[in-house]
Enzyme design. Structure first.
Site, PDB file in Angstrom:
ATOM      1  N   ASP A  19      -2.866 -18.215   1.165  1.00 24.53           N
ATOM      2  CA  ASP A  19      -3.987 -18.902   0.497  1.00 24.53           C
ATOM      3  C   ASP A  19      -4.547 -20.002   1.401  1.00 24.53           C
ATOM      4  O   ASP A  19      -5.764 -20.143   1.561  1.00 24.53           O
ATOM      5  CB  ASP A  19      -3.589 -19.431  -0.895  1.00 24.53           C
ATOM      6  CG  ASP A  19      -2.168 -19.975  -0.978  1.00 24.53           C
ATOM      7  OD1 ASP A  19      -1.469 -20.000   0.065  1.00 24.53           O
ATOM      8  OD2 ASP A  19      -1.756 -20.396  -2.074  1.00 24.53           O
ATOM      9  N   TYR A  32       0.825  -1.216   0.000  1.00 28.45           N
ATOM     10  CA  TYR A  32       0.000   0.000   0.000  1.00 28.45           C
ATOM     11  C   TYR A  32       0.861   1.269   0.000  1.00 28.45           C
ATOM     12  O   TYR A  32       0.380   2.350  -0.324  1.00 28.45           O
ATOM     13  CB  TYR A  32      -0.944   0.031   1.207  1.00 28.45           C
ATOM     14  CG  TYR A  32      -2.044  -1.022   1.196  1.00 28.45           C
ATOM     15  CD1 TYR A  32      -2.267  -1.835   0.101  1.00 28.45           C
ATOM     16  CD2 TYR A  32      -2.881  -1.189   2.301  1.00 28.45           C
ATOM     17  CE1 TYR A  32      -3.259  -2.798   0.097  1.00 28.45           C
ATOM     18  CE2 TYR A  32      -3.889  -2.157   2.306  1.00 28.45           C
ATOM     19  CZ  TYR A  32      -4.065  -2.960   1.206  1.00 28.45           C
ATOM     20  OH  TYR A  32      -5.055  -3.902   1.208  1.00 28.45           O
ATOM     21  N   ASP A  40     -11.155  -8.903   6.986  1.00 25.93           N
ATOM     22  CA  ASP A  40     -12.521  -8.775   6.466  1.00 25.93           C
ATOM     23  C   ASP A  40     -13.137 -10.162   6.286  1.00 25.93           C
ATOM     24  O   ASP A  40     -14.318 -10.383   6.560  1.00 25.93           O
ATOM     25  CB  ASP A  40     -12.544  -8.019   5.136  1.00 25.93           C
ATOM     26  CG  ASP A  40     -12.835  -6.529   5.315  1.00 25.93           C
ATOM     27  OD1 ASP A  40     -12.392  -5.967   6.336  1.00 25.93           O
ATOM     28  OD2 ASP A  40     -13.511  -5.931   4.445  1.00 25.93           O
ATOM     29  N   ASP A  76      -5.352  -6.900   5.826  1.00 25.57           N
ATOM     30  CA  ASP A  76      -6.564  -6.180   5.423  1.00 25.57           C
ATOM     31  C   ASP A  76      -7.615  -7.193   4.926  1.00 25.57           C
ATOM     32  O   ASP A  76      -8.764  -7.222   5.382  1.00 25.57           O
ATOM     33  CB  ASP A  76      -6.180  -5.189   4.306  1.00 25.57           C
ATOM     34  CG  ASP A  76      -7.294  -4.251   3.913  1.00 25.57           C
ATOM     35  OD1 ASP A  76      -8.368  -4.305   4.528  1.00 25.57           O
ATOM     36  OD2 ASP A  76      -7.091  -3.452   2.968  1.00 25.57           O
ATOM     37  N   LYS A  84       3.466 -15.224   2.100  1.00 31.50           N
ATOM     38  CA  LYS A  84       3.488 -15.942   0.814  1.00 31.50           C
ATOM     39  C   LYS A  84       4.965 -16.170   0.482  1.00 31.50           C
ATOM     40  O   LYS A  84       5.472 -15.738  -0.568  1.00 31.50           O
ATOM     41  CB  LYS A  84       2.754 -15.102  -0.253  1.00 31.50           C
ATOM     42  CG  LYS A  84       2.496 -15.812  -1.560  1.00 31.50           C
ATOM     43  CD  LYS A  84       1.414 -16.862  -1.503  1.00 31.50           C
ATOM     44  CE  LYS A  84       1.344 -17.630  -2.809  1.00 31.50           C
ATOM     45  NZ  LYS A  84       0.443 -18.791  -2.746  1.00 31.50           N
TER      46      LYS A  84
END
Ligand SMILES: NC(=O)C1=CN([C@@H]2O[C@H](COP(=O)(O)OP(=O)(O)OC[C@H]3O[C@@H](n4cnc5c(N)ncnc54)[C@H](O)[C@@H]3O)[C@@H](O)[C@H]2O)C=CC1
Ligand SMILES: CC(C)CC(=O)C(=O)O
Ligand SMILES: [Mg+2]
Length: 372
Positions: free
Chosen positions: A221, A142, A249, A245, A189
């Site tokens: 994943d 980000y 959610d 993030d 990852k």
């Protein structure tokens, strides 16, 4: 205690849910004899329509001078639907986090007995869920360099992390795990990303200082799948900005609505308290947004101030609203109550009771000082 609280409602449902938090804080002032000072300031699209900037200088100055910031949400459809817009409301939030050095975003996901029927997942899966995500908040993709080619056909966002950025949040997460169920899962990852491999290497070293915490690494994943299959396997999750993030959610599905979940964004000098959710522009002005995420964020702020009894009194009032089904339409089936009504109900049920909450059963997943 005289504390100065900056109120940044922002866009969409932000101001509506934040108003319910302020009702609760006013009830706390009255019930526990405190004096809070509230100062409102613009951020996001609403600020852009005034000064042109998503984070005006005066707003940043106010935030620096305040004891804490309560944040609503930012974002507006006119920008969501316009990928060409050069200045965007979201930059207001990202700059605020960066400028104030709010590097750790603490996101508890806890299932309460009163919400069991609310989850779309089986009760046997969600029962006992009590995890907290430590999401790195001021680095990663980000904040990395962004580029778009002159002809507009190629674009890139760089994901960059330093050992220092990883280690400061890793220590915070391990300390939290030590106080909780002593388990930490690093989500990354590392099979593909160099930045993730630095996370693994750094966390492997840091883990040696916390021998009583069992830790593991999991690929993002698989973590997304595991969180839906068996959320109770997680205690503390440590992860980077973007994975945190998205995974948080997703975690809201366990509880049944993103409108219930709060967070604390912590730095060395400042702290900001903000729901998981965004500005939900479709609900703006409709009086349907769930105010609990904002109210629980206020609870985290009171915990940050060390006002545990005050924090617990709000949690109890929220549980009262949940058990009596005085809730907004996103949860528990067929409620007809509005944002305002739920905020009134919760704030009116805040009492100074001798009876202590069973921290493990009823709190929002943190308990004493977990966030510091
Ligand atoms: N922290 C922030 O300020 C954030 C801002 N955003 C911005 O918000 C805008 C909308 O983004 P979306 O992806 O639609 O995310 P969103 O979180 O605003 O809404 C997604 C869905 O979640 C549910 N929801 C969210 N808040 C709720 C509440 N309080 N009560 C009940 N249901 C609720 C609704 O079903 C909604 O359709 C965008 O401009 C985005 O950039 C998105 C995420 C975080
Ligand atoms: C502007 C976004 C990065 C906000 C967001 O989705 C979040 O922090 O949860
Ligand atoms: Mg988000």
């Amino acid at each position: 205690m005289q504390l100065k609280i900056a109120l940044l409602g922002g866009d969409g449902i932000g101001p509506e849910v934040l108003a319910q938090s302020v009702k609760c804080l006013k009830a706390i002032e009255e019930t526990f004899n405190h004096k809070f000072e509230y100062v409102e300031a613009p951020v996001g699209a609403i600020a852009m329509s005034g000064s042109g900037k998503p984070l005006p200088n005066e707003t940043l100055k106010l935030c620096r001078e305040s004891d804490a910031i309560l944040f609503g949400a930012i974002g507006a459809l006119e920008y969501d639907n316009n990928p060409e817009a050069k200045v965007r409301p979201e930059q207001g939030l990202l700059s605020l986090r960066k400028e104030l050095g709010l590097f750790a975003n603490v996101r508890p996901v806890k299932m309460f007995p009163t919400l069991l029927k609310n989850s779309p997942l089986k009760e046997s899966i969600v029962l006992g869920t009590d995890l907290v995500i430590f999401r790195e908040l001021t680095g990663g993709i980000y904040f990395g360099e962004k580029n778009i080619s002159a002809d507009g056909t190629k674009a890139s966002d760089v994901c960059e992390y330093s050992e220092k950025e990883i280690s400061r949040i890793a220590h915070m997460a391990f300390k939290a795990a030590k106080r909780r169920r002593k388990k930490l899962t690093l989500v990354d990852k590392a099979n593909v990303l160099e930045s993730s491999r630095l996370w693994r290497k750094t966390v492997t070293e840091i883990a040696k200082s916390y021998p009583d915490v069992t830790w593991e690494a999991m690929f993002i994943d698989n973590a997304a799948v595991q969180m839906m299959l068996k959320p109770t396997q997680f205690d503390v999750i440590l992860t980077d900005n973007m994975f945190g993030d998205i995974l948080s959610d997703q975690g809201s599905v366990i509880i049944g609505s993103v409108g219930l979940l709060p967070s604390a964004s912590i730095g060395t000098e400042n702290a900001m308290f903000e729901p998981f959710h965004g500005s939900y522009p479709q609900a703006k002005g409709k009086n349907i947004a769930n105010p609990v995420a904002s109210i629980f964020s206020t609870v985290m702020m009171l915990q940050h101030f060390g006002l545990e009894e005050e924090a617990n009194s709000i949690v109890k009032a929220v549980h009262e609203s949940l058990s009596r089904k005085v809730v907004t339409p996103d949860i528990l089936g067929s409620s007809k109550y509005g944002t305002d009504y739920v905020g009134d109900f919760i704030s009116e049920h805040i009492v100074d009771s001798e009876e202590n909450l069973n921290i493990n059963d009823e709190n929002i997943g943190l308990g004493k000082s977990t966030i510091i």
